[in-house]
Design a protein around this motif. Sequence first.
Motif, mmCIF file in Angstrom:
data_model
loop_
_atom_site.group_PDB
_atom_site.id
_atom_site.type_symbol
_atom_site.label_atom_id
_atom_site.label_comp_id
_atom_site.label_asym_id
_atom_site.label_seq_id
_atom_site.Cartn_x
_atom_site.Cartn_y
_atom_site.Cartn_z
ATOM 1 N N LYS A 240 0.833 -1.190 0.000
ATOM 2 C CA LYS A 240 0.000 0.000 0.000
ATOM 3 C C LYS A 240 0.878 1.254 0.000
ATOM 4 C CE LYS A 240 -3.826 -2.227 2.470
ATOM 5 N NZ LYS A 240 -4.683 -2.207 3.687
ATOM 6 N N CYS A 241 2.025 1.158 -0.664
ATOM 7 C CA CYS A 241 2.943 2.299 -0.655
ATOM 8 C C CYS A 241 2.388 3.428 -1.522
ATOM 9 C CB CYS A 241 4.342 1.888 -1.121
ATOM 10 S SG CYS A 241 4.432 1.130 -2.734
ATOM 11 N N THR A 242 2.699 4.638 -1.135
ATOM 12 C CA THR A 242 2.261 5.821 -1.871
ATOM 13 C C THR A 242 3.410 6.465 -2.633
ATOM 14 O OG1 THR A 242 2.689 7.273 0.025
ATOM 15 C CG2 THR A 242 0.480 6.299 -0.152
ATOM 16 N N ALA A 243 4.609 5.943 -2.407
ATOM 17 C CA ALA A 243 5.793 6.464 -3.098
ATOM 18 C C ALA A 243 6.792 5.326 -3.261
ATOM 19 C CB ALA A 243 6.419 7.621 -2.319
ATOM 20 N N VAL A 244 7.698 5.486 -4.219
ATOM 21 C CA VAL A 244 8.726 4.473 -4.414
ATOM 22 C C VAL A 244 10.054 5.149 -4.760
ATOM 23 C CG1 VAL A 244 8.162 4.161 -6.862
ATOM 24 C CG2 VAL A 244 9.336 2.334 -5.625
ATOM 25 N N MET A 245 11.092 4.633 -4.148
ATOM 26 C CA MET A 245 12.464 5.057 -4.419
ATOM 27 C C MET A 245 13.130 3.913 -5.193
ATOM 28 S SD MET A 245 15.006 7.241 -3.738
ATOM 29 C CE MET A 245 16.205 6.866 -5.019
ATOM 30 N N ILE A 246 13.735 4.229 -6.346
ATOM 31 C CA ILE A 246 14.294 3.185 -7.209
ATOM 32 C C ILE A 246 15.799 3.375 -7.330
ATOM 33 C CG2 ILE A 246 14.087 1.996 -9.417
ATOM 34 C CD1 ILE A 246 11.355 3.542 -9.711
ATOM 35 N N GLY A 247 16.550 2.287 -7.072
ATOM 36 C CA GLY A 247 17.984 2.384 -6.853
ATOM 37 C C GLY A 247 18.889 2.401 -8.055
ATOM 38 N N ASN A 248 18.369 2.250 -9.284
ATOM 39 C CA ASN A 248 19.217 2.473 -10.454
ATOM 40 C C ASN A 248 18.372 2.811 -11.666
ATOM 41 O OD1 ASN A 248 18.505 0.138 -11.987
ATOM 42 N ND2 ASN A 248 20.014 -1.097 -10.894
ATOM 43 N N ASN A 249 19.026 3.183 -12.768
ATOM 44 C CA ASN A 249 18.296 3.763 -13.888
ATOM 45 C C ASN A 249 17.472 2.765 -14.679
ATOM 46 O OD1 ASN A 249 18.336 4.889 -16.964
ATOM 47 N ND2 ASN A 249 18.189 6.535 -15.462
ATOM 48 N N ILE A 250 18.013 1.599 -14.964
ATOM 49 C CA ILE A 250 17.274 0.632 -15.778
ATOM 50 C C ILE A 250 16.043 0.118 -15.032
ATOM 51 C CG2 ILE A 250 18.664 -1.356 -15.029
ATOM 52 C CD1 ILE A 250 17.191 -0.780 -18.554
ATOM 53 N N LEU A 251 16.155 -0.021 -13.705
ATOM 54 C CA LEU A 251 14.988 -0.408 -12.913
ATOM 55 C C LEU A 251 13.961 0.722 -12.874
ATOM 56 C CD1 LEU A 251 16.739 -2.240 -9.931
ATOM 57 C CD2 LEU A 251 15.356 -3.299 -11.731
ATOM 58 N N THR A 252 14.438 1.960 -12.873
ATOM 59 C CA THR A 252 13.525 3.107 -12.935
ATOM 60 C C THR A 252 12.738 3.079 -14.236
ATOM 61 O OG1 THR A 252 15.077 4.451 -11.616
ATOM 62 C CG2 THR A 252 13.367 5.627 -12.851
ATOM 63 N N LEU A 253 13.424 2.821 -15.338
ATOM 64 C CA LEU A 253 12.767 2.767 -16.639
ATOM 65 C C LEU A 253 11.700 1.668 -16.674
ATOM 66 C CD1 LEU A 253 12.541 3.725 -19.551
ATOM 67 C CD2 LEU A 253 14.465 2.229 -20.130
ATOM 68 N N GLY A 254 12.043 0.493 -16.179
ATOM 69 C CA GLY A 254 11.065 -0.592 -16.135
ATOM 70 C C GLY A 254 9.874 -0.261 -15.268
ATOM 71 N N SER A 255 10.129 0.399 -14.140
ATOM 72 C CA SER A 255 9.041 0.785 -13.238
ATOM 73 C C SER A 255 8.080 1.761 -13.897
ATOM 74 C CB SER A 255 9.624 1.400 -11.959
ATOM 75 O OG SER A 255 10.418 0.464 -11.257
ATOM 76 N N VAL A 256 8.638 2.708 -14.645
ATOM 77 C CA VAL A 256 7.804 3.700 -15.337
ATOM 78 C C VAL A 256 6.927 3.024 -16.387
ATOM 79 C CG1 VAL A 256 7.872 5.670 -16.924
ATOM 80 C CG2 VAL A 256 9.328 5.649 -14.895
ATOM 81 N N VAL A 257 7.467 2.028 -17.064
ATOM 82 C CA VAL A 257 6.673 1.285 -18.050
ATOM 83 C C VAL A 257 5.442 0.668 -17.392
ATOM 84 C CG1 VAL A 257 6.653 -0.729 -19.585
ATOM 85 C CG2 VAL A 257 8.616 0.813 -19.594
ATOM 86 N N THR A 258 5.659 0.038 -16.225
ATOM 87 C CA THR A 258 4.532 -0.582 -15.514
ATOM 88 C C THR A 258 3.528 0.456 -15.028
ATOM 89 O OG1 THR A 258 5.773 -2.537 -14.835
ATOM 90 C CG2 THR A 258 3.893 -1.930 -13.468
#
Length: 332
Positions: A240-258
């Motif tokens: 039930k998180c309202t925010a997410v911190m992502i630890g590297n760039n390629i994972l950030t890109l994948g997260s944005v896709v989702t």
Amino acid sequence: MRSKMKDVAQKAGVSTATVSHVINGTRYVSENTKKKVYQAMRDLNYSPNFVARSLRSSSSKTIGLIIPAKEMDTSGFFFMSIAHSIEKKLKEIGYQLILSNSNEEIENEIQQINMFKNQMIDGLIMAPTYGDHSYLKEFEDQLPIVFIDRKPEGIDCDCVLVDNFKGTYEAMNHLIHKGHQRIGYISGPLGLTTSDERLRGYKHALLENNLQVDESMIVIDEASLEAGKKAMAFLLEQSKCTAVMIGNNILTLGSVVTLNKSKIQVPEEMAVIGYDNYEWTEATNPPLTIIKQPIHEIGEKAAELLLARLENPQKESSRVSLPSSLEIRSSC
């Protein structure tokens, strides 16, 4: 007593010629055999000698650089940007740079170092991969080495690092001060100082603000686009998180896709902070808040440290820690 090539061959169950081909890259050797040879080298603490180097009468004016870029990983851009800064600095005083890639595998890293040694480079700059690097002690007094981005295990050498703990800690405090208490975290594999320190910064910020560290909101996976997609999907479904911190760039890109595929409104439904100031992070809707690393300064400082080491081989090792900065945009 110092191990010899024949000792490595005997332990690996191969011929001395095969060991020589693995070290020098002079003939095709199967990956399975290479792994046996590299493991025997590590077990015996074996490294080729530097007699030829010591007989050399002048400098080659050549520096080697090893980066750990994997295929389809955006870190290649990060390390190539650092390489550009290193090369620019070295050219100012007449040095050239030779680039090689370990592909984030220690066996490849060892092979590339041996190749560089045979090319009589004056010094080496490298971003170490996972694993014990005590094998480098054998020749660190003969081949100046500067490590970048990551602090290696098993050896104390000159390093140029970024303060990953503080960068993540400050980003987390930004989210917390915005009112977020349930903040997810997505990380690549632990075991590198970059990943370890970023996770530590995440946890420290929560605890300092009297917030619970909920391990169910921490996702650790390989550093890939697909892993980022899956990690974000997991947090959307299971937490039930309202925010997410992502630890590297390629994972950030994948997260944005989702997030886009799931039609999640950013930052209204999910605030996001990622890593590294790549151009694509400004092209998203909304533009992403990111932790910006001092890429060019890393390269310049690494070149300066190596040149100082060449000038004074006996000086004490230096550890430079550069600050990152939070580039605040519209995603949080």
